[in-house]
Design an enzyme around this catalytic site. Structure first.
Site, PDB file in Angstrom:
ATOM      1  CE  LYS A 121      -0.402  -0.079   4.296  1.00  0.00           C
ATOM      2  NZ  LYS A 121       1.054  -0.280   4.230  1.00  0.00           N
ATOM      3  N   PRO A 122       1.543   4.432   3.668  1.00  0.00           N
ATOM      4  CG  PRO A 122       3.647   5.159   4.375  1.00  0.00           C
ATOM      5  CD  PRO A 122       2.203   5.085   4.795  1.00  0.00           C
ATOM      6  CB  SER A 123       4.454   0.575  -0.011  1.00  0.00           C
ATOM      7  OG  SER A 123       5.194  -0.630  -0.013  1.00  0.00           O
TER       8      SER A 123
ATOM      9  NE  ARG B 227      -2.430  10.176  -9.993  1.00  0.00           N
ATOM     10  CZ  ARG B 227      -2.049   9.291 -10.904  1.00  0.00           C
ATOM     11  NH1 ARG B 227      -1.761   8.063 -10.548  1.00  0.00           N
ATOM     12  NH2 ARG B 227      -1.924   9.640 -12.163  1.00  0.00           N
TER      13      ARG B 227
ATOM     14  CD  GLU C 297      -0.437   8.799 -15.240  1.00  0.00           C
ATOM     15  OE1 GLU C 297       0.031   8.065 -16.127  1.00  0.00           O
ATOM     16  OE2 GLU C 297      -0.433   8.496 -14.045  1.00  0.00           O
TER      17      GLU C 297
ATOM     18  CB  CYS D  60       0.496   1.212 -12.929  1.00  0.00           C
ATOM     19  SG  CYS D  60       0.198   3.002 -12.985  1.00  0.00           S
ATOM     20  CG  ASN D  61       1.870   5.116 -16.901  1.00  0.00           C
ATOM     21  OD1 ASN D  61       2.991   4.644 -16.980  1.00  0.00           O
ATOM     22  ND2 ASN D  61       1.661   6.398 -16.672  1.00  0.00           N
TER      23      ASN D  61
ATOM     24  CD  GLU E  75      -6.618   5.454  -9.904  1.00  0.00           C
ATOM     25  OE1 GLU E  75      -6.010   5.237 -10.965  1.00  0.00           O
ATOM     26  OE2 GLU E  75      -7.671   6.090  -9.843  1.00  0.00           O
TER      27      GLU E  75
ATOM     28  CG  HIS F 245      -3.948   7.349 -14.093  1.00  0.00           C
ATOM     29  ND1 HIS F 245      -3.403   6.706 -15.174  1.00  0.00           N
ATOM     30  CD2 HIS F 245      -3.549   6.647 -12.996  1.00  0.00           C
ATOM     31  CE1 HIS F 245      -2.721   5.655 -14.757  1.00  0.00           C
ATOM     32  NE2 HIS F 245      -2.793   5.595 -13.448  1.00  0.00           N
TER      33      HIS F 245
HETATM   34  P1  NAD Z   1       0.337  -4.145  -3.231  1.00  0.00           P
HETATM   35  O1  NAD Z   1      -1.063  -4.386  -3.639  1.00  0.00           O
HETATM   36  O2  NAD Z   1       1.171  -5.291  -2.835  1.00  0.00           O
HETATM   37  O3  NAD Z   1       0.388  -3.119  -1.996  1.00  0.00           O
HETATM   38  C1  NAD Z   1      -0.213  -1.844  -2.070  1.00  0.00           C
HETATM   39  C2  NAD Z   1      -0.553  -1.379  -0.666  1.00  0.00           C
HETATM   40  O4  NAD Z   1      -1.589  -2.214  -0.150  1.00  0.00           O
HETATM   41  C3  NAD Z   1       0.585  -1.441   0.330  1.00  0.00           C
HETATM   42  O5  NAD Z   1       0.579  -0.282   1.122  1.00  0.00           O
HETATM   43  C4  NAD Z   1       0.247  -2.667   1.168  1.00  0.00           C
HETATM   44  O6  NAD Z   1       0.745  -2.603   2.473  1.00  0.00           O
HETATM   45  C5  NAD Z   1      -1.259  -2.579   1.178  1.00  0.00           C
HETATM   46  N1  NAD Z   1      -1.958  -3.836   1.515  1.00  0.00           N
HETATM   47  C6  NAD Z   1      -1.498  -5.101   1.471  1.00  0.00           C
HETATM   48  N2  NAD Z   1      -2.451  -5.970   1.885  1.00  0.00           N
HETATM   49  C7  NAD Z   1      -3.540  -5.228   2.174  1.00  0.00           C
HETATM   50  C8  NAD Z   1      -4.858  -5.533   2.617  1.00  0.00           C
HETATM   51  N3  NAD Z   1      -5.242  -6.793   2.860  1.00  0.00           N
HETATM   52  N4  NAD Z   1      -5.729  -4.516   2.790  1.00  0.00           N
HETATM   53  C9  NAD Z   1      -5.379  -3.237   2.527  1.00  0.00           C
HETATM   54  N5  NAD Z   1      -4.132  -2.885   2.116  1.00  0.00           N
HETATM   55  C10 NAD Z   1      -3.234  -3.872   1.935  1.00  0.00           C
HETATM   56  O7  NAD Z   1       0.999  -3.337  -4.443  1.00  0.00           O
HETATM   57  P2  NAD Z   1       2.514  -2.853  -4.585  1.00  0.00           P
HETATM   58  O8  NAD Z   1       3.388  -4.010  -4.891  1.00  0.00           O
HETATM   59  O9  NAD Z   1       2.862  -1.982  -3.442  1.00  0.00           O
HETATM   60  O10 NAD Z   1       2.411  -1.911  -5.871  1.00  0.00           O
HETATM   61  C11 NAD Z   1       2.511  -2.352  -7.189  1.00  0.00           C
HETATM   62  C12 NAD Z   1       1.143  -2.399  -7.827  1.00  0.00           C
HETATM   63  O11 NAD Z   1       0.538  -1.099  -7.815  1.00  0.00           O
HETATM   64  C13 NAD Z   1       1.209  -2.800  -9.287  1.00  0.00           C
HETATM   65  O12 NAD Z   1       0.171  -3.698  -9.573  1.00  0.00           O
HETATM   66  C14 NAD Z   1       0.986  -1.482 -10.020  1.00  0.00           C
HETATM   67  O13 NAD Z   1       0.489  -1.612 -11.316  1.00  0.00           O
HETATM   68  C15 NAD Z   1       0.024  -0.806  -9.103  1.00  0.00           C
HETATM   69  N6  NAD Z   1      -0.012   0.630  -9.331  1.00  0.00           N
HETATM   70  C16 NAD Z   1      -1.112   1.169  -9.947  1.00  0.00           C
HETATM   71  C17 NAD Z   1      -1.164   2.536 -10.212  1.00  0.00           C
HETATM   72  C18 NAD Z   1      -2.360   3.143 -10.896  1.00  0.00           C
HETATM   73  O14 NAD Z   1      -2.447   4.376 -10.934  1.00  0.00           O
HETATM   74  N7  NAD Z   1      -3.275   2.374 -11.456  1.00  0.00           N
HETATM   75  C19 NAD Z   1      -0.100   3.363  -9.832  1.00  0.00           C
HETATM   76  C20 NAD Z   1       1.006   2.781  -9.190  1.00  0.00           C
HETATM   77  C21 NAD Z   1       1.034   1.415  -8.942  1.00  0.00           C
END
Ligand code: NAD
Length: 481
Positions: free
Chosen positions: A174-176, A159, A441, A283-284, A249, A447
């Site tokens: 950068k993946p999670s 995406r 979606e 999220c959706n 997002e 989105h």
């Molecule tokens: P998170 O915010 O904890 O982490 C997301 C990413 O951010 C990770 O790769 C993490 O390492 C990184 N990160 C952490 N601290 C950071 C910092 N200080 N600076 C930059 N990056 C940092 O979220 P998560 O738990 O991995 O994902 C779940 C969340 O994602 C939920 O809130 C969900 O709704 C949202 N989400 C939104 C969409 C959308 O399209 N709107 C899609 C999927 C998930």
């Protein structure tokens, strides 16, 4: 056997300069399964520099040639779909069938984005002057960084990389930290198709260690972030240091409104699926339900029947299950706390309500009646298989309750009356509204969350436009030959 993946920087697989690694665990078994490099700020700088150096040549390629690489990556993904799906499932716990859907959707998404190569356009604008052309070019922004969550880890690479690369940007992903290994497989495919070095880079590590560098490095033109609201705020603050564009997002708290004339079977089916798909970590998806009082009892009975039938377990032990574990213990404890709080505040457990007493991070499929908007479970993301239900009498009340939320990502409506549906559509404050269907979606849609669910959006032509900037040229010429 524990697998060891590498990062991908400037066309080469690479450990961290620090040589440090971190472990990734299977949430179904709580066993360590992978070990990956723990990037430092120096690693991030290496990746961003590689992307920066590769960008001018990449942008010079005709767009259709950039698109051809995306098609090749899509083919490479399809050829390894089973391996990728298993990796996703192992590291973040989704069912193999859903992981397979995600992988195939990712390949289709890259094909779709590749097809924009011949379609995105600039403009020629009428000038007020004789012998002047006003040309409006659509150009790449430069280096994009993509920071990802774990819930649809593989799709979210595409995406961001799909629209970024076809428009001439280069990218650092950068993946999670929960799910970095499917991204390593993506990098392997990129490598095998011969994408020019530096165009796609992958760094693995912790957001609180390298997130700021990814968001604030002065060579970055845009940071495209998907994740929680709290982290989104940090990304935006960091990006502001160098006036870097952000695409955010963030989370959602989607209301589902069930009116008295709704097809209750359809509504119950769609809402249960919404809470079960990916173990409710989407999220959706519908996170809170408002049902009109006159059909509440009938609707609740259908919901319970369907939710009771949901099976769960280790995706690898049984490929036919509906739901895997939650991603980690933190997520499980958050769901538990929200349910306990709802009960303490007058919510009534109709089904489930407990952490499952077995290895892995499982929460029972749960329904909570008598919920109301003052409860935390109706205001913050649950991200688990729990349906809280509240009741309303009038349409105006339903609209007020649904909009009473800081998020504005998605919403859904169940009614067979077009007039009522149109009234709700016109007053709901959400970027996406689903009428009589599940929350999901399309890649050609858009989105984009309103309010605290984000800035900008993804998918379709408007999502593509996020990765472009505009240059206007005033071209003046004389009459002489
Ligand atoms: P998170 O915010 O904890 O982490 C997301 C990413 O951010 C990770 O790769 C993490 O390492 C990184 N990160 C952490 N601290 C950071 C910092 N200080 N600076 C930059 N990056 C940092 O979220 P998560 O738990 O991995 O994902 C779940 C969340 O994602 C939920 O809130 C969900 O709704 C949202 N989400 C939104 C969409 C959308 O399209 N709107 C899609 C999927 C998930």
């Amino acid at each position: 056997m524990i697998k060891h993946y590498q990062m991908y920087i400037n066309g080469e697989f690479s450990p961290s300069v620090s040589n440090r690694t971190f472990a990734v665990y299977n949430p179904a078994t709580e066993q360590m399964i992978f070990e990956v490099p723990r990037a430092t700020i120096e690693d991030v700088k290496r990746a961003i520099t590689a992307a920066d150096q590769a960008q001018p040549d990449w942008e010079q390629l005709p767009a259709v040639e950039r698109g051809r690489y995306l098609h090749l990556i899509a083919d490479g993904i399809r050829a390894r779909a089973a391996e990728i799906a298993e990796t996703i499932s192992l590291e973040m716990g989704k069912t193999l069938s859903l992981a397979t859907v995600e992988v195939n959707f990712t390949a289709d998404y890259l094909d779709y984005m590749a097809e924009w190569a011949r379609r995105y356009e600039g403009e020629i604008i009428q000038s007020d002057r004789r012998n002047e052309h006003i040309l409006l070019y659509k150009k790449a922004i430069g280096v994009v960084t993509g920071i990802l969550p774990w819930n649809f880890p593989f799709f979210l690479i595409a995406r961001k990389a799909g629209p970024a690369l076809v428009t001439g940007n280069t990218i650092v992903i950068k993946p999670s930290e929960e799910s970095p290994n499917n991204a390593a497989l993506f990098a392997d495919i990129v490598h095998k198709v011969g994408l020019p070095k530096g165009v796609f880079n992958l760094v693995t590590g912790f957001g609180d260690e390298i997130g700021e560098e990814l968001s604030a490095n002065e060579k970055v033109g845009m940071v495209s972030f998907t994740g929680s609201q709290l982290t989104g705020q940090k990304v935006m603050a960091a990006a502001s240091q160098n006036i870097i564009k952000v695409n955010l997002e963030l989370g959602g708290k989607a209301p589902a409104i069930v009116l008295a004339d709704a097809d209750l079977d359809l509504a119950a089916e769609a809402i249960v699926n919404s809470r079960i798909i990916n173990s409710g970590q989407v999220c959706n998806c519908a996170e809170r339900v408002y049902v009109q009082r006159s059909v509440k009892a009938a609707f609740l009975a259908k919901l319970v029947e369907k939710m009771q039938a949901v099976s769960y377990g280790d995706p690898f032990a049984n490929s036919a299950i509906d739901m895997g574990p939650l991603v980690n213990q933190k997520g499980l404890l958050k769901v538990k706390a929200l349910v306990e709080n709802a009960v303490a505040e007058g919510g009534q457990i109709v089904l489930g309500g407990n952490v499952v007493d077995q290895t892995g991070y499982y929460f029972e499929p749960t329904i909570i009646d008598n919920a109301n908007n003052t409860m935390a479970i109706m205001r913050s993301e649950i991200f688990g298989p729990v349906i809280p239900i509240a009741t309303f009498d009038t349409l105006d009340e339903a609209i007020t309750l649904a909009n009473d939320c800081e998020y504005g990502l998605t919403s859904s409506i169940y009614t067979q009356n077009l007039n009522l549906a149109m009234k709700l559509i016109s007053r709901l404050k959400f970027g996406e509204t689903y009428v009589n269907r599940e929350n999901f979606e399309a890649m050609q849609g858009y989105h984009a969350g309103w309010r605290k669910s984000g800035i900008g959006g993804a998918d379709g032509k408007h999502g593509l436009a996020e990765y472009l900037q505009t240059q206007v040229v005033y071209l003046q010429f004389g009459d002489e030959l």
